[in-house]
Design a protein around this motif. Structure first.
Motif, PDB file in Angstrom:
ATOM      1  N   UNK A   1      39.557  34.333  25.456  1.00 37.69           N
ATOM      2  CA  UNK A   1      39.735  34.588  27.148  1.00 37.69           C
ATOM      3  C   UNK A   1      38.653  34.091  28.227  1.00 37.69           C
ATOM      4  N   UNK A   2      38.291  33.419  27.677  1.00 31.73           N
ATOM      5  CA  UNK A   2      37.003  33.045  28.644  1.00 31.73           C
ATOM      6  C   UNK A   2      37.501  32.663  30.136  1.00 31.73           C
ATOM      7  N   UNK A   3      38.328  31.860  30.177  1.00 32.51           N
ATOM      8  CA  UNK A   3      38.525  31.445  31.699  1.00 32.51           C
ATOM      9  C   UNK A   3      38.997  32.656  32.270  1.00 32.51           C
ATOM     10  N   UNK A   4      39.994  33.659  31.803  1.00 33.58           N
ATOM     11  CA  UNK A   4      40.254  34.919  32.596  1.00 33.58           C
ATOM     12  C   UNK A   4      39.282  35.731  32.577  1.00 33.58           C
ATOM     13  N   UNK A   5      38.388  35.774  31.705  1.00 31.98           N
ATOM     14  CA  UNK A   5      37.211  36.785  31.925  1.00 31.98           C
ATOM     15  C   UNK A   5      36.129  36.426  33.115  1.00 31.98           C
ATOM     16  N   UNK A   6      35.946  34.738  33.218  1.00 30.55           N
ATOM     17  CA  UNK A   6      35.031  34.631  34.128  1.00 30.55           C
ATOM     18  C   UNK A   6      35.553  34.336  35.420  1.00 30.55           C
ATOM     19  N   UNK A   7      36.854  34.140  35.575  1.00 30.13           N
ATOM     20  CA  UNK A   7      37.737  34.166  36.725  1.00 30.13           C
ATOM     21  C   UNK A   7      37.743  35.620  37.549  1.00 30.13           C
ATOM     22  N   UNK A   8      37.856  36.595  36.771  1.00 25.95           N
ATOM     23  CA  UNK A   8      37.925  37.790  36.821  1.00 25.95           C
ATOM     24  C   UNK A   8      36.615  38.506  37.617  1.00 25.95           C
ATOM     25  N   UNK A   9      35.408  37.885  36.800  1.00 28.62           N
ATOM     26  CA  UNK A   9      34.061  38.294  37.256  1.00 28.62           C
ATOM     27  C   UNK A   9      34.031  37.867  38.563  1.00 28.62           C
ATOM     28  N   UNK A  10      34.303  36.358  38.570  1.00 25.24           N
ATOM     29  CA  UNK A  10      34.034  35.747  39.816  1.00 25.24           C
ATOM     30  C   UNK A  10      34.870  36.297  41.030  1.00 25.24           C
ATOM     31  N   UNK A  11      36.154  36.764  41.025  1.00 21.58           N
ATOM     32  CA  UNK A  11      37.075  37.069  42.064  1.00 21.58           C
ATOM     33  C   UNK A  11      36.660  38.265  42.638  1.00 21.58           C
ATOM     34  N   UNK A  12      36.241  39.249  42.096  1.00 23.43           N
ATOM     35  CA  UNK A  12      35.979  40.838  42.403  1.00 23.43           C
ATOM     36  C   UNK A  12      37.500  41.352  42.766  1.00 23.43           C
ATOM     37  N   UNK A  13      38.435  40.761  42.819  1.00 19.85           N
ATOM     38  CA  UNK A  13      39.693  41.345  43.301  1.00 19.85           C
ATOM     39  C   UNK A  13      40.696  41.807  42.254  1.00 19.85           C
ATOM     40  N   UNK A  14      40.215  41.583  41.004  1.00 18.00           N
ATOM     41  CA  UNK A  14      41.119  41.871  39.876  1.00 18.00           C
ATOM     42  C   UNK A  14      40.723  43.088  39.276  1.00 18.00           C
ATOM     43  N   UNK A  15      42.095  43.911  39.171  1.00 16.49           N
ATOM     44  CA  UNK A  15      42.048  45.349  38.731  1.00 16.49           C
ATOM     45  C   UNK A  15      42.114  45.448  37.042  1.00 16.49           C
ATOM     46  N   UNK A  16      42.591  44.400  36.480  1.00 15.32           N
ATOM     47  CA  UNK A  16      42.659  44.531  34.934  1.00 15.32           C
ATOM     48  C   UNK A  16      42.730  43.122  34.569  1.00 15.32           C
ATOM     49  N   UNK A  17      42.020  42.763  33.365  1.00 18.46           N
ATOM     50  CA  UNK A  17      41.865  41.572  32.671  1.00 18.46           C
ATOM     51  C   UNK A  17      42.188  41.884  31.424  1.00 18.46           C
ATOM     52  N   UNK A  18      43.254  40.966  31.029  1.00 22.06           N
ATOM     53  CA  UNK A  18      43.867  41.033  29.540  1.00 22.06           C
ATOM     54  C   UNK A  18      43.595  39.744  28.732  1.00 22.06           C
TER      55      UNK A  18
END
Ligand SMILES: Nc1ncnc2c1ncn2[C@@H]1O[C@H](COP(=O)(O)OP(=O)(O)O)[C@@H](O)[C@H]1O
Ligand SMILES: O=P(O)(O)OC[C@H]1O[C@](O)(COP(=O)(O)O)[C@@H](O)[C@@H]1O
Ligand SMILES: [Mg+2]
Length: 549
Positions: A346-363
């Motif tokens: 899940x690295x893409x989801x994890x780093x996209x979430x960390x980069x965005x700051x708009x994500x409330x939940x990453x699975x």
């Protein structure tokens, strides 16, 4: 100093007795090659006739008469899970271990060497210490304790003083395999340019359409003109495919065409294929180099910090997340749901979430979650909507597949041509489950965005272009220097040559007990959705501390 000096003396001695081998050229069969090889051996002094690099080291050790530095380095040859593959492990003092890669001299102790053409190149000769010292190695772990062993090291990549190919004798080929990844064309370009500009190689072939192209298609001529602009486009000019790896047919084709350098750009599956090709080449005693360049937007290849394309994919994913955020904030109880690639990791989801700051939940696939009841996803959605009126969810395509499989039984067994698990669309499924759950409870506006192929079909960004260039150049330097059966990769920010077996033995995954996942949880302020049992059995299969930049 003494071992270095003795080692150089040894190589000088060996150079003196060198002969010119042409074992891989032309259309020679394996037995002809053997015969040719043995015909040439009598030209060498009897004393050094069967002196391998290992025995050379032992000779130096005996000459040195118990000097401290020579006592410690011992090369242990261990059996490998892959047939015929010897693991070259050199141990030293303070728990130092070098997991070395094969070298031409292992199988052809007397093959000739030549001065590196770069030493006459004005652009490089002014660079202080341009050539890499043969003793340079890179540690796998850089966080150490005062009394901890120095641990595993890999050979440092880069140009060497002497090369094992004459430029005019080289016939190189490049193949791209597996799924697309931003930067494939840049790597192709930079291998061609690196071979041509640095080493004067003129004969380079492209293999059409992945592994099966070796035996089912014509080759494509590559030179610096044909590849000049290709880095501006996504995809691969050579084409790619899944499946079709027939080791015998591929090596027949390599042998028949007289190819002596094989550059394989591909992911974990492709590197397994590269390892099988290398084994077969060794078995046939061909003087052919095989090098892998890791391609993975999923970041599922172990050991390495990351490879090309990942940065671009994360950047491209931001566009989808932004759109999801705009949609979510514009409607009452808006939910923007984005599905990103990541089959097992899940690295893409994890780093996209960390980069965005708009994500409330990453699975992600590595972190199990559940929908109903206390601590479940529905409860969290309800809470977050009450707090802020909208939310953005990012889900990796491989997440929650066990929950889907409960409803779609046959989905457990479906595979693609390469043997990868075929996934059900978790995005569609979870969208429907959320809608159904809240249908009678509140108004909900859920917008599902699936940018799947968009994040990997784009050209690579600036940082990935640099990454592609350095990987390609490092691969070319390694092959020219006689190293073989390796994947080139960044380890703690340094380019290294890693033996295939270390790359293929497991997949890299997000370690949910590692600090990076904890950083994500504190950034989104989402629950971990983990029950105590999950924490205990959490698969510690990743390389803790990867993605260190
Ligand atoms: N275990 C294996 N042995 C030999 N070849 C393999 C193996 N696994 C995959 N391959 C081949 O490598 C190529 C790419 O593999 P795939 O899994 O589709 O992509 P990736 O390399 O990106 O992971 C395919 O042609 C496939 O047949
Ligand atoms: O639909 P395709 O082209 O078979 O590929 C889908 C898969 O390819 C990837 O993008 C990359 O996978 P590979 O590294 O195996 O090529 C995965 O994230 C995704 O699951
Ligand atoms: Mg793969």
């Amino acid at each position: 100093m003494i071992i270095i000096t003795l080692s150089r003396i040894f190589h000088r001695c060996m150079d003196y007795f060198r002969f010119r081998s042409s074992s891989s050229g032309g259309r020679s069969t394996a037995s002809e090659t053997d015969h040719h090889h043995h015909q040439l051996i009598p030209r060498i002094s009897r004393k050094y006739r069967s002196l391998s690099f290992d025995s050379g080291l032992r000779l130096i050790a005996s000459l040195s008469n118990n000097h401290q530095r020579i006592e410690s380095p011992t090369r242990l040859v261990m059996s490998s899970s892959v047939s015929n593959s010897d693991r070259k492990i050199v141990t030293g003092s303070a728990g130092y271990i070098l997991e070395d890669v094969p070298h031409f001299t292992d199988d052809f102790p007397d093959c000739p060497t030549y001065p590196n053409p770069l030493q006459d190149n004005a652009a490089y000769s002014v660079v202080k210490q341009y050539f890499v010292d043969d003793d340079d190695t890179v540690p796998q772990k850089i966080v150490v304790h005062p009394d901890s062993p120095r641990g595993t090291h890999f050979r440092r990549a880069g140009p060497r003083q002497r090369v094992y190919f004459e430029s005019d004798d080289v016939l190189a080929c490049i193949v791209t395999c597996g799924g697309l990844c931003p930067g494939l064309n840049t790597v192709i370009r930079e291998i061609v340019c690196g071979l041509s500009y640095m080493y004067g190689v003129k004969r380079i072939l492209g293999i059409d359409g992945g592994y099966r192209g070796f035996y089912a298609r014509n080759t494509i001529h590559l030179d610096t003109n044909t590849v000049n602009d290709i880095h501006r486009s996504g995809g691969t000019i050579l084409g790619t495919s899944r499946g079709g790896h027939d080791t015998t047919k591929i090596v027949d084709s390599i042998q028949d065409r007289g190819i002596n350098q094989v550059y394989i750009i591909g992911g974990d599956g492709s590197q397994k294929g590269a390892a099988a090709i290398f084994e077969e080449i060794r078995r046939r005693k061909l003087k052919v180099a095989v090098a892998g360049i890791p391609k993975t937007i999923d970041n599922d290849i172990p050991i390495i910090d990351r490879s090309f394309g990942f940065d671009t994919a994360v950047e491209e994913a931001q566009r989808a997340i932004n759109a999801a955020h705009v949609e979510a904030t514009s409607f009452e109880n808006g939910i923007g749901l984005v599905k990103l690639m990541g089959r097992y990791s899940g690295f893409i989801a994890m780093y996209a979430t960390l980069a965005s700051r708009d994500v409330d939940c990453c699975l992600i696939p590595e972190s199990p979650f559940f929908l109903e009841g206390p601590g479940g996803l529905f409860e969290f959605i309800s809470k977050r909507l009450k707090e802020s009126g909208h939310m953005v969810i990012v889900i990796a395509e491989g997440a929650g597949q066990d929950l889907l499989a409960e409803s779609i039984e046959e989905s457990k067994t479906l595979k693609d041509a390469s043997g990868n698990k075929l996934l059900q669309d978790v995005g569609l499924w979870i969208s429907q489950r959320i809608k159904d759950h809240f249908a009678k409870k509140m108004t909900l506006n859920l917008k599902y965005i699936d940018p799947t192929y968009m994040i990997r079909a784009v050209p690579s960004n600036a940082s990935d272009n640099v990454c592609c260039t350095l990987l390609a150049q490092s691969a070319v330097h390694g092959v020219m220097a006689g190293y073989n059966g390796f994947t080139v990769g960044l380890v703690n920010g340094r380019h290294t040559y890693i033996p295939f077996y270390r790359i293929t033995e497991k997949q890299n995954k997000v370690v949910t007990t590692d600090r990076m996942w904890a950083r994500l949880l504190s950034s989104t302020n989402q629950p971990s959705f983990m029950k105590h049992d999950d924490i205990d059995s959490n698969q510690l299969v990743g390389e803790p501390g990867t993605m260190k930049w």
